[in-house]
Design an enzyme around this catalytic site. Structure first.
Site, PDB file in Angstrom:
ATOM      1  N   GLY A 163      61.182 107.797 -28.232  1.00  0.00           N
ATOM      2  CA  GLY A 163      61.098 106.411 -27.785  1.00  0.00           C
ATOM      3  C   GLY A 163      60.279 106.242 -26.518  1.00  0.00           C
ATOM      4  N   ASP A 173      60.393 108.290 -32.162  1.00  0.00           N
ATOM      5  CA  ASP A 173      61.005 109.605 -32.009  1.00  0.00           C
ATOM      6  C   ASP A 173      61.866 109.565 -30.742  1.00  0.00           C
ATOM      7  OD1 ASP A 173      61.179 112.430 -32.743  1.00  0.00           O
ATOM      8  OD2 ASP A 173      59.826 112.820 -31.077  1.00  0.00           O
TER       9      ASP A 173
HETATM   10  P1  IMP Z   1      57.950 109.386 -28.888  1.00  0.00           P
HETATM   11  O1  IMP Z   1      57.216 108.915 -27.687  1.00  0.00           O
HETATM   12  O2  IMP Z   1      58.708 110.662 -28.650  1.00  0.00           O
HETATM   13  O3  IMP Z   1      58.813 108.327 -29.565  1.00  0.00           O
HETATM   14  O4  IMP Z   1      56.869 109.885 -29.885  1.00  0.00           O
HETATM   15  C1  IMP Z   1      56.205 109.061 -30.666  1.00  0.00           C
HETATM   16  C2  IMP Z   1      54.899 109.688 -31.112  1.00  0.00           C
HETATM   17  O5  IMP Z   1      54.998 111.117 -31.294  1.00  0.00           O
HETATM   18  C3  IMP Z   1      54.575 109.115 -32.439  1.00  0.00           C
HETATM   19  O6  IMP Z   1      53.841 107.922 -32.301  1.00  0.00           O
HETATM   20  C4  IMP Z   1      53.798 110.228 -33.088  1.00  0.00           C
HETATM   21  O7  IMP Z   1      52.444 110.100 -32.770  1.00  0.00           O
HETATM   22  C5  IMP Z   1      54.358 111.502 -32.499  1.00  0.00           C
HETATM   23  N1  IMP Z   1      55.365 112.117 -33.407  1.00  0.00           N
HETATM   24  C6  IMP Z   1      56.715 112.085 -33.294  1.00  0.00           C
HETATM   25  N2  IMP Z   1      57.313 112.726 -34.318  1.00  0.00           N
HETATM   26  C7  IMP Z   1      56.320 113.160 -35.121  1.00  0.00           C
HETATM   27  C8  IMP Z   1      56.284 113.857 -36.387  1.00  0.00           C
HETATM   28  O8  IMP Z   1      57.307 114.233 -37.003  1.00  0.00           O
HETATM   29  N3  IMP Z   1      55.052 114.105 -36.892  1.00  0.00           N
HETATM   30  C9  IMP Z   1      53.898 113.717 -36.269  1.00  0.00           C
HETATM   31  N4  IMP Z   1      53.876 113.036 -35.122  1.00  0.00           N
HETATM   32  C10 IMP Z   1      55.082 112.751 -34.548  1.00  0.00           C
END
Ligand code: IMP
Ligand code: MG
Length: 177
Positions: free
Chosen positions: A103, A101
């Site tokens: 990252g 998402d």
């Molecule tokens: P990042 O650190 O923003 O890349 O977030 C990654 C983490 O956020 C993922 O491993 C998920 O656990 C959670 N996440 C991001 N988008 C979603 C979604 O649409 N549904 C559920 N969990 C999400």
């Protein structure tokens, strides 16, 4: 909340077929190497279990715990980053996560493994939401690229629920408190 309210985006059969393809690519790319697969829990639990069985290599499994989400929003920080990061020195590491998402999570986990001496740290994610990226990180393997919407199922949760759905689905706006 009822699972009837979830709209299917990617059904179980498509997920199975794509996991098989990813496993074949990873098997070819890491042939002859001792690969560490590092699953980022909780979200990667289901995907990692299927992916490692689709990968025919000499692998070991590592577990990292991280959380960055509150409800449907990234909190902007990675909380509870826990791992043993065992035995990474001198080996390639493949991070496995449910979704890439912003990252933030994978960038932090990647840096930890590099500090521990991994020769290469790449990522395999089931889903990629490139529209939301804030960090300089890409996944070497992506199951499906999706639009910027909140999804659940196949390990992904909304406040801890829906992880057990065998498909990826979207929650309607009224379900998102
Ligand atoms: P990042 O650190 O923003 O890349 O977030 C990654 C983490 O956020 C993922 O491993 C998920 O656990 C959670 N996440 C991001 N988008 C979603 C979604 O649409 N549904 C559920 N969990 C999400
Ligand atoms: Mg996660």
């Amino acid at each position: 909340m009822s699972t009837n309210a979830v709209t299917t985006l990617i059904d179980a059969q498509r997920i199975r077929a794509r996991v098989r393809e990813l496993g074949e690519q990873i098997t070819a790319d890491y042939a002859g190497q001792q690969l560490i697969m590092a699953a980022v829990l909780h979200g990667a639990l289901v995907f990692a279990a299927d992916l490692m069985r689709a990968t025919h290599l000499d692998v070991t499994l590592d577990i990292v715990m991280a959380s960055s989400y509150d409800g449907t929003r990234s909190s902007g920080t990675v909380k509870h980053l826990i791992g043993p990061y065992n035995g990474a020195a001198g080996h390639p590491v493949l991070l496995i996560d449910d979704i890439l998402d912003t990252g933030l999570t994978l960038a932090r986990v990647r840096d930890r493994f590099l500090e521990k001496g991994a020769t290469d740290v790449s990522a395999c994610v089931l889903l990629d939401k490139p529209a939301r990226r804030t960090q300089a990180i890409t996944a070497k393997y992506v199951g499906f690229e999706i639009d910027d919407l909140f999804v659940v199922g196949y390990g992904l949760d909304y406040n801890g629920r829906y992880r057990n759905l065998p498909y990826i689905g979207a929650l309607p706006a009224e379900e998102l408190a």
